[in-house]
Scaffold this active site. Structure first.
Site, PDB file in Angstrom:
ATOM      1  N   CYS A  78      48.408  41.213  16.488  1.00  0.00           N
ATOM      2  CA  CYS A  78      49.613  41.139  17.260  1.00  0.00           C
ATOM      3  C   CYS A  78      49.264  41.506  18.629  1.00  0.00           C
ATOM      4  CB  CYS A  78      50.434  42.562  16.761  1.00  0.00           C
ATOM      5  SG  CYS A  78      52.077  42.409  17.593  1.00  0.00           S
ATOM      6  N   ASP A 106      50.658  43.126  20.709  1.00  0.00           N
ATOM      7  CA  ASP A 106      50.844  44.640  21.073  1.00  0.00           C
ATOM      8  C   ASP A 106      49.782  45.281  22.041  1.00  0.00           C
ATOM      9  OD1 ASP A 106      50.927  47.472  21.007  1.00  0.00           O
ATOM     10  OD2 ASP A 106      52.675  47.195  19.764  1.00  0.00           O
ATOM     11  N   ARG A 157      48.409  47.880  22.435  1.00  0.00           N
ATOM     12  CA  ARG A 157      47.800  49.060  21.880  1.00  0.00           C
ATOM     13  C   ARG A 157      46.662  48.519  20.867  1.00  0.00           C
ATOM     14  NH1 ARG A 157      53.000  51.962  19.938  1.00  0.00           N
ATOM     15  NH2 ARG A 157      53.459  49.700  19.086  1.00  0.00           N
ATOM     16  N   HIS A 177      49.699  46.102  12.481  1.00  0.00           N
ATOM     17  CA  HIS A 177      49.655  47.508  13.002  1.00  0.00           C
ATOM     18  C   HIS A 177      51.108  48.126  12.685  1.00  0.00           C
ATOM     19  CE1 HIS A 177      51.912  46.988  16.851  1.00  0.00           C
ATOM     20  NE2 HIS A 177      51.844  45.709  16.587  1.00  0.00           N
ATOM     21  N   CYS A 206      55.268  48.317  14.630  1.00  0.00           N
ATOM     22  CA  CYS A 206      55.041  47.059  15.312  1.00  0.00           C
ATOM     23  C   CYS A 206      56.411  46.649  15.620  1.00  0.00           C
ATOM     24  CB  CYS A 206      54.300  45.697  14.356  1.00  0.00           C
ATOM     25  SG  CYS A 206      54.548  44.435  15.084  1.00  0.00           S
TER      26      CYS A 206
HETATM   27 CO    CO Z   1      53.188  44.397  16.768  1.00  0.00          CO
END
Ligand code: CO
Length: 214
Positions: free
Chosen positions: A44, A46, A48, A100, A103
Site C-alpha cells: 500500500c 501508506d 507507514r 497492512h 489501511c
Molecule cells: Co493502506
C-alpha cells in the site's frame, strides 16, 4: 522524520552518501552496475509501510510497486507492467503482496461514502468484500472485520496475480513463489498469511488457466 524542511532532506542525503562511502568506497559504483533483486513487493502507498525498513532491505534488494490498498486489477497497466517486468526480465524469485492493518483504502471500501475519483479504485476492494460477504458479516466486532478484510484483500490480490499470463508461465517453470503478508502497524510485526498457491491453483485453474500443460 526528524527533519521537515526540504534543505534538511538534501543535507541528510549527503550525510548518507558520506556514510556509505566510508563503509565501502565502491558502494555507488557497484550500485550503478545494475539491479538483481529477488523480491517484488506490492504494498500500500501508506507512508507507514516502509518496505525497506520492515524487510531490513538495502537499495537493490527489492523491486517495489505500491498503490492505494495494494490491489492488482486485471486492467491496471501499471501494476501489471511491474509484475511482467519483474517476472520476465529481472526474474524475481518471490512476489509478495503486503497489506497492512489500519489501511485507509480498506476502511473506505467498507464505508458508505462517495470517494470521488477514488470510487472505481476502491471498488476493487468492495468486490473482495462481496466475494467474502458471509464470512465478513459473521464477524461482529467491526475492528476484527476490518482486519479480516485487509487479509482477504491481500489473498485476493495474490489470486489476481496468479491469473496473469507471465506469472502462470513462471509458476509452470517452477521459478516463482507468491506470498501474502500483512504488516501490523500497531506492533511492527510482519505476518505471513501462509498463502497456499497449490491449493488456490487447484481451485481456480479450471477457469483461469492460460496454458495447456501437455
Ligand atoms: Co493502506
Amino acid at each position: 522524520m526528524a527533519y521537515v524542511k526540504i534543505k534538511d532532506i538534501f543535507l541528510h542525503n549527503q550525510l548518507w552518501v558520506a556514510r556509505q562511502l566510508k563503509k565501502d568506497p565502491k558502494y555507488f559504483k557497484n550500485l550503478a552496475l545494475g539491479q538483481k533483486p529477488q523480491y517484488l513487493f506490492i504494498g500500500c502507498s501508506d507512508s507507514r509501510v516502509s518496505t525497506e525498513v520492515l524487510m531490513n532491505a538495502e537499495p537493490g534488494d527489492v523491486f517495489i510497486h505500491r498503490n492505494i490498498g495494494n490491489v492488482v486489477p486485471s486492467n491496471d497497466l501499471n501494476s501489471l507492467s511491474v509484475i511482467s517486468y519483474a517476472v520476465n526480465h529481472i526474474r524475481v524469485k518471490h512476489i509478495v503482496v503486503c497489506g497492512h492493518y489500519n489501511c485507509g483504502g480498506v476502511k473506505a471500501a467498507m464505508t458508505v461514502s462517495d470517494a470521488g475519483l477514488l470510487n472505481p479504485w476502491l471498488r476493487h476492494i468492495r468486490d473482495v468484500y462481496r466475494l467474502h460477504k458471509a464470512q465478513l458479516n459473521a464477524i461482529e466486532c467491526l475492528d476484527e472485520r476490518y482486519d479480516k478484510l485487509v487479509e482477504l484483500n491481500v489473498i485476493e490480490q495474490c489470486i489476481n496475480i496468479i491469473k496473469t499470463r507471465d506469472v502462470q508461465k513462471a509458476l509452470l517453470e517452477k521459478r516463482l513463489n507468491i506470498h501474502a503478508w500483512v504488516f501490523d502497524v500497531r506492533t511492527g510485526n510482519l505476518i505471513d498469511l501462509k498463502l497456499n498457491v497449490k491449493k488456490i491453483m487447484k481451485e481456480i485453474m479450471d477457469i483461469y488457466n492460460l496454458f495447456d500443460e501437455e
